[in-house]
Write a protein that holds these residues in place. Structure first.
Motif, PDB file in Angstrom:
ATOM      1  N   GLY A 311       0.209  16.805  -8.720  1.00 10.39           N
ATOM      2  CA  GLY A 311       1.660  16.717  -8.760  1.00 10.39           C
ATOM      3  C   GLY A 311       2.257  16.350  -7.420  1.00 10.39           C
ATOM      4  O   GLY A 311       3.205  15.548  -7.338  1.00 10.39           O
ATOM      5  N   ALA A 312       1.716  16.934  -6.346  1.00 12.84           N
ATOM      6  CA  ALA A 312       2.205  16.627  -5.009  1.00 12.84           C
ATOM      7  C   ALA A 312       1.894  15.183  -4.626  1.00 12.84           C
ATOM      8  O   ALA A 312       2.704  14.505  -3.981  1.00 12.84           O
ATOM      9  N   LEU A 313       0.730  14.699  -5.016  1.00 11.58           N
ATOM     10  CA  LEU A 313       0.374  13.305  -4.762  1.00 11.58           C
ATOM     11  C   LEU A 313       1.331  12.370  -5.496  1.00 11.58           C
ATOM     12  O   LEU A 313       1.836  11.395  -4.919  1.00 11.58           O
ATOM     13  N   ALA A 314       1.584  12.646  -6.771  1.00 13.34           N
ATOM     14  CA  ALA A 314       2.500  11.811  -7.547  1.00 13.34           C
ATOM     15  C   ALA A 314       3.885  11.794  -6.919  1.00 13.34           C
ATOM     16  O   ALA A 314       4.528  10.732  -6.813  1.00 13.34           O
ATOM     17  N   SER A 315       4.356  12.942  -6.457  1.00 11.78           N
ATOM     18  CA  SER A 315       5.681  13.023  -5.831  1.00 11.78           C
ATOM     19  C   SER A 315       5.735  12.201  -4.544  1.00 11.78           C
ATOM     20  O   SER A 315       6.747  11.547  -4.250  1.00 11.78           O
ATOM     21  N   ALA A 316       4.649  12.243  -3.772  1.00  9.36           N
ATOM     22  CA  ALA A 316       4.613  11.487  -2.514  1.00  9.36           C
ATOM     23  C   ALA A 316       4.684   9.991  -2.770  1.00  9.36           C
ATOM     24  O   ALA A 316       5.374   9.256  -2.045  1.00  9.36           O
ATOM     25  N   VAL A 317       4.004   9.518  -3.800  1.00 12.98           N
ATOM     26  CA  VAL A 317       4.020   8.081  -4.098  1.00 12.98           C
ATOM     27  C   VAL A 317       5.395   7.671  -4.623  1.00 12.98           C
ATOM     28  O   VAL A 317       5.925   6.605  -4.263  1.00 12.98           O
ATOM     29  N   ARG A 318       5.999   8.497  -5.461  1.00 10.65           N
ATOM     30  CA  ARG A 318       7.357   8.196  -5.937  1.00 10.65           C
ATOM     31  C   ARG A 318       8.340   8.173  -4.764  1.00 10.65           C
ATOM     32  O   ARG A 318       9.254   7.331  -4.713  1.00 10.65           O
ATOM     33  N   ARG A 319       8.145   9.094  -3.820  1.00  8.08           N
ATOM     34  CA  ARG A 319       9.009   9.129  -2.646  1.00  8.08           C
ATOM     35  C   ARG A 319       8.840   7.862  -1.806  1.00  8.08           C
ATOM     36  O   ARG A 319       9.820   7.318  -1.270  1.00  8.08           O
ATOM     37  N   ALA A 320       7.605   7.378  -1.690  1.00  8.31           N
ATOM     38  CA  ALA A 320       7.360   6.146  -0.937  1.00  8.31           C
ATOM     39  C   ALA A 320       8.140   4.986  -1.532  1.00  8.31           C
ATOM     40  O   ALA A 320       8.694   4.147  -0.804  1.00  8.31           O
ATOM     41  N   HIS A 321       8.201   4.932  -2.859  1.00  8.47           N
ATOM     42  CA  HIS A 321       8.952   3.863  -3.518  1.00  8.47           C
ATOM     43  C   HIS A 321      10.450   4.055  -3.313  1.00  8.47           C
ATOM     44  O   HIS A 321      11.183   3.103  -3.016  1.00  8.47           O
ATOM     45  N   ALA A 322      10.920   5.280  -3.449  1.00 10.04           N
ATOM     46  CA  ALA A 322      12.360   5.545  -3.366  1.00 10.04           C
ATOM     47  C   ALA A 322      12.904   5.352  -1.957  1.00 10.04           C
ATOM     48  O   ALA A 322      14.025   4.840  -1.776  1.00 10.04           O
ATOM     49  N   GLU A 323      12.135   5.739  -0.951  1.00  8.39           N
ATOM     50  CA  GLU A 323      12.643   5.740   0.420  1.00  8.39           C
ATOM     51  C   GLU A 323      12.305   4.478   1.197  1.00  8.39           C
ATOM     52  O   GLU A 323      12.879   4.229   2.254  1.00  8.39           O
ATOM     53  N   GLY A 324      11.366   3.672   0.705  1.00  7.06           N
ATOM     54  CA  GLY A 324      11.006   2.446   1.405  1.00  7.06           C
ATOM     55  C   GLY A 324      10.018   2.693   2.533  1.00  7.06           C
ATOM     56  O   GLY A 324       9.540   3.815   2.733  1.00  7.06           O
ATOM     57  N   PRO A 325       9.716   1.653   3.295  1.00  4.09           N
ATOM     58  CA  PRO A 325       8.643   1.745   4.299  1.00  4.09           C
ATOM     59  C   PRO A 325       8.946   2.765   5.395  1.00  4.09           C
ATOM     60  O   PRO A 325      10.095   2.979   5.781  1.00  4.09           O
ATOM     61  N   LEU A 326       7.879   3.380   5.898  1.00  2.99           N
ATOM     62  CA  LEU A 326       7.981   4.234   7.078  1.00  2.99           C
ATOM     63  C   LEU A 326       8.108   3.360   8.325  1.00  2.99           C
ATOM     64  O   LEU A 326       7.817   2.158   8.294  1.00  2.99           O
ATOM     65  N   PRO A 327       8.530   3.933   9.450  1.00  2.00           N
ATOM     66  CA  PRO A 327       8.655   3.138  10.684  1.00  2.00           C
ATOM     67  C   PRO A 327       7.338   2.452  11.050  1.00  2.00           C
ATOM     68  O   PRO A 327       6.267   3.050  10.965  1.00  2.00           O
ATOM     69  N   ARG A 328       7.453   1.196  11.448  1.00  7.55           N
ATOM     70  CA  ARG A 328       6.281   0.398  11.831  1.00  7.55           C
ATOM     71  C   ARG A 328       6.139   0.362  13.348  1.00  7.55           C
ATOM     72  O   ARG A 328       7.126   0.411  14.084  1.00  7.55           O
ATOM     73  N   ALA A 329       4.914   0.261  13.813  1.00  6.02           N
ATOM     74  CA  ALA A 329       4.663   0.093  15.247  1.00  6.02           C
ATOM     75  C   ALA A 329       5.298  -1.194  15.739  1.00  6.02           C
ATOM     76  O   ALA A 329       5.404  -2.187  15.007  1.00  6.02           O
ATOM     77  N   THR A 330       5.720  -1.181  17.005  1.00  3.78           N
ATOM     78  CA  THR A 330       6.225  -2.392  17.646  1.00  3.78           C
ATOM     79  C   THR A 330       5.250  -2.821  18.735  1.00  3.78           C
ATOM     80  O   THR A 330       4.512  -1.996  19.281  1.00  3.78           O
TER      81      THR A 330
END
Length: 362
Positions: A311-330
């Protein structure tokens, strides 16, 4: 070598040298004041890994080459050494008066089912080390608690070449989630992860699940081949619930192309500490969903879930879709990090050499 002379290059026997982590401890521009010896090759070296097994970890090599290095720095490569071997090896270093620096990358060896051997190996090296480094605050706290040694925290350098970090991501359709089973390291438990994702990803708009696995797993030639995993991957592929990709090891460019094609990379680990894979994803702008069994969240931005909790894994993947990409290295951030890492390592090396000189004169 006069350790106080900042113009004198420090000669380091690194275990290993030819590894992306170690190569990126040098400054990105200009001359380095630290010279790491090339890895001594062995007739028993594995293809693609000329430094394996590391000859620097042989007492005879130390004795025969003692005039070629000032400091020994161990990162990894001691998997096959018994604690007794390491006691003898560190004893030779002590007799030579050569300082030992240790970077603790793994508090649990990802290739060992049982933690006991790695714990014992670490205990020997940590007791003998003149300076200890690690990659995250969480790992440093664990080293202090378990082994009673303080460790200096230094970040993991970039994995992807800087010119590639500078490239914008290639656009693609949909929301692509990837799981790579590799050759089934002991630290991996991919089937429950794949089963969960095969249920949740199709419910996400545009979602698709790509599962990669090395050929040796599917052909049964891997020592860790899992017939149940193979059966389920083939069945899920036949039902079009996953996009199954079977191939040999990626080259670096192939790996970076693969990671860049994903929106999310899910780490299918049941234990671990740190991750170079995570760093490559950070370099390329791919979100990582990671279990809480290691110190991944201390390393770089990730979406964390409880290990073994579907359940926690499923929530994390749904959150990734809802919130968009995490900060990328520069590129600028990674270059500055390299400069700081080079300066920190030089400072550590000069510090242990200076302490050695003081010990000899006191």
């Amino acid at each position: 070598m006069p350790a106080s002379d900042q113009d004198v290059s420090i000669r380091v026997a690194s275990v290993p040298t030819d590894h992306v982590y170690v190569r990126h401890l040098d400054p990105p521009d200009g001359p380095a004041t630290v010279h790491r010896l090339p890895d001594p090759t062995s007739g028993g070296s594995a293809a693609g890994a000329p430094w394996w097994p590391p000859r620097v970890l042989e007492p005879d090599w130390l004795l025969e080459n003692a005039d070629r290095f000032d400091v020994v720095h161990v990162h990894f490569g001691y998997d096959a050494k018994s604690p007794e071997d390491l006691v003898r090896w560190t004893g030779v270093l002590r007799d030579l008066g050569t300082p030992l620096v240790l970077t603790v990358h793994d508090l649990r060896n990802p290739h060992h089912e049982d933690a006991a051997l790695h714990d014992a190996q670490l205990e020997v090296l940590l007791e003998a080390a003149d300076a200890v480094l690690t990659l995250t605050d969480g790992a440093a706290a664990e080293i202090l608690r378990r082994h009673r040694r303080p460790a200096r925290v230094v970040p993991h350098p970039h994995v992807v070449p800087l010119e590639r970090v500078a490239r914008p991501r290639e656009p693609h359709d949909g929301f692509v989630v990837g799981v790579h089973c590799k050759s089934l390291r002991a630290s991996m438990d991919p089937l429950p992860v794949v089963e969960t994702l095969a249920e949740v990803v199709p419910t996400i708009p545009g979602g698709s699940l790509r599962v990669d696995v090395h050929t040796d797993v599917m052909t049964g030639t891997s020592p860790r081949s899992d017939a149940r995993l193979v059966e389920r991957l083939l069945a899920l592929s036949a039902d079009r619930r996953i996009d199954l990709a079977v191939h040999d090891f990626f080259t670096d460019d192939e790996l970076f192309d693969y990671l860049g094609s994903l929106d999310v990379s899910v780490l299918p680990y049941r234990f671990g500490t740190h991750s170079g894979w995570l760093e490559a994803c950070h370099d390329l702008g791919t979100t990582v969903v990671a279990p809480d069994c290691g110190h991944y969240a201390d390393q770089r931005p990730v979406l964390l879930h409880r290990t073994g909790d579907p359940g926690a894994l499923a929530s994390a993947v749904r959150r990734a879709h809802a919130e968009g990409p995490l900060p990328r290295a520069t590129v600028e951030g990674r270059r500055a990090e390299r400069v700081e890492l080079a300066a920190t390592h030089e400072q550590v090396y000069r510090g242990v050499l200076a302490r050695g000189v003081l010990a000899c004169t006191s």
